[in-house]
Design an enzyme around this catalytic site. Structure first.
Site, short mmCIF file in Angstrom:
data_model
loop_
_atom_site.label_atom_id
_atom_site.label_comp_id
_atom_site.label_asym_id
_atom_site.label_seq_id
_atom_site.Cartn_x
_atom_site.Cartn_y
_atom_site.Cartn_z
N ASP A 76 -17.85 -7.34 -2.37
CA ASP A 76 -17.33 -8.00 -0.97
C ASP A 76 -17.99 -7.25 0.01
OD1 ASP A 76 -15.94 -5.92 -1.54
OD2 ASP A 76 -13.86 -6.61 -1.42
N HIS A 125 -4.62 -7.89 -4.78
CA HIS A 125 -6.05 -8.59 -4.53
C HIS A 125 -7.19 -7.70 -5.36
CE1 HIS A 125 -6.52 -5.99 -0.75
NE2 HIS A 125 -7.64 -5.37 -1.57
N GLU A 127 -7.27 -12.60 -1.93
CA GLU A 127 -5.84 -12.20 -1.50
C GLU A 127 -4.71 -13.38 -2.17
OE1 GLU A 127 -4.97 -9.70 0.24
OE2 GLU A 127 -6.31 -9.52 1.98
C1 GLP Z 1 -10.16 -3.18 -0.70
C2 GLP Z 1 -11.34 -3.70 -1.35
C3 GLP Z 1 -10.96 -3.87 -2.64
C4 GLP Z 1 -10.13 -2.46 -3.25
C5 GLP Z 1 -8.76 -2.48 -2.40
C6 GLP Z 1 -8.07 -1.18 -2.58
O1 GLP Z 1 -9.61 -4.12 0.63
N1 GLP Z 1 -11.69 -4.88 -0.90
O2 GLP Z 1 -12.05 -3.87 -3.40
O3 GLP Z 1 -9.98 -2.36 -4.57
O4 GLP Z 1 -8.90 -2.62 -1.09
O5 GLP Z 1 -8.55 -0.15 -1.92
P1 GLP Z 1 -8.39 1.36 -2.35
O6 GLP Z 1 -9.12 1.65 -3.56
O7 GLP Z 1 -8.77 2.07 -1.04
O8 GLP Z 1 -6.74 1.57 -2.50
#
Ligand code: GLP
Length: 237
Positions: A68, A139, A144
């Site tokens: 993404d 997500h 979402e």
């Molecule tokens: C972000 C990304 C995801 C990620 C998630 C968790 O928004 N788009 O791909 O897995 O949030 O993030 P984190 O690993 O910092 O908790």
């Protein structure tokens, strides 16, 4: 089938994930790696960099596709996911950056960009392994919670809770983009293998809902229960 594994701590989780990706690269040197951003995979990328520097794994024949990107951001913005990937992995291994793909956050037409991105992933033969983090609301990528699963790569409006969670990376909450382009659930589910990592006490409940609760688009990651080859690693630490 989902194999749920528990790691002793964040470092152990990162080592387990890096070992699985390294094994994939060993078995198929020209693998297509689906990659993820967020704080969770940073340790995994560090271990992969160490393995590359030690001569254990070779990124020269590897291709990567990322999940993404924030709409409106590109490589020049240090909060873009392209910047993150360069900074946390690509700049430190012997990969050809021309073989690394991230959805274009500056596309003029996101419907077109989404279709082209899916065509690109398909033309590479699909992800041999897709690494995923897990959002607090369940997500994956930026898919979402919503009334139905969305298959193709598409533009999404970020949930207020996601904007809140990701604000820690930006100067202020108002700087967090409100939309993103993400691989769809279909694009993710077509990966041959999936490796999901989640760490921290605050992810425990959503991790359990994802793998032990009902499959529902209100917990987008729960669809992974229907994938034939998933490894999910959780650690509290
Ligand atoms: C972000 C990304 C995801 C990620 C998630 C968790 O928004 N788009 O791909 O897995 O949030 O993030 P984190 O690993 O910092 O908790």
């Amino acid at each position: 089938m989902v194999r749920v594994l528990y790691a002793n701590n964040y470092d152990h989780m990162s080592a387990m994930a890096a070992n699985i990706i390294a094994a994939q690269m060993t078995l198929k040197p020209d693998s297509v790696l689906g990659l993820a951003t967020g704080s969770t995979p940073i340790g995994t990328y560090k271990k992969l960099i160490e393995k590359n520097k030690a001569g254990e794994i070779d990124f020269a024949p590897i291709k990567t596709v990322n999940l993404d990107e924030y709409c409106g951001l590109d490589e020049s913005n240090d909060q873009s996911y392209r910047y993150f990937m360069n900074d946390n992995l690509f700049n430190h291994v012997n990969i050809d950056k021309a073989n690394t793909y991230v959805p274009n956050g500056k596309a003029e037409d996101f419907a077109k960009e989404g279709a082209e991105y899916d065509a690109l992933v398909a033309s590479l033969g699909g992800q041999d392994i897709q690494l995923l983090g897990l959002g607090l609301d369940g997500h994956i990528g930026f898919n979402e919670p919503c009334p139905e699963f969305i298959g193709p790569t598409h533009e999404v409006e970020l949930d207020p809770s996601t904007i809140e969670a990701n604000a820690r990376f930006f100067a202020s909450k108002d700087d967090v983009p409100t939309t993103a382009i993400t691989m769809g659930i279909g694009t993710i589910m077509k990966a041959k293998k999936i490796l999901l990592i989640a760490s921290g006490k605050n992810k425990k409940e959503i991790f359990e809902k994802t793998f032990f609760g009902p499959v529902t688009p209100e917990v987008p990651a729960s669809i992974l229960q229907f994938h034939p080859d998933v490894v999910a690693i959780y650690t509290e630490g």
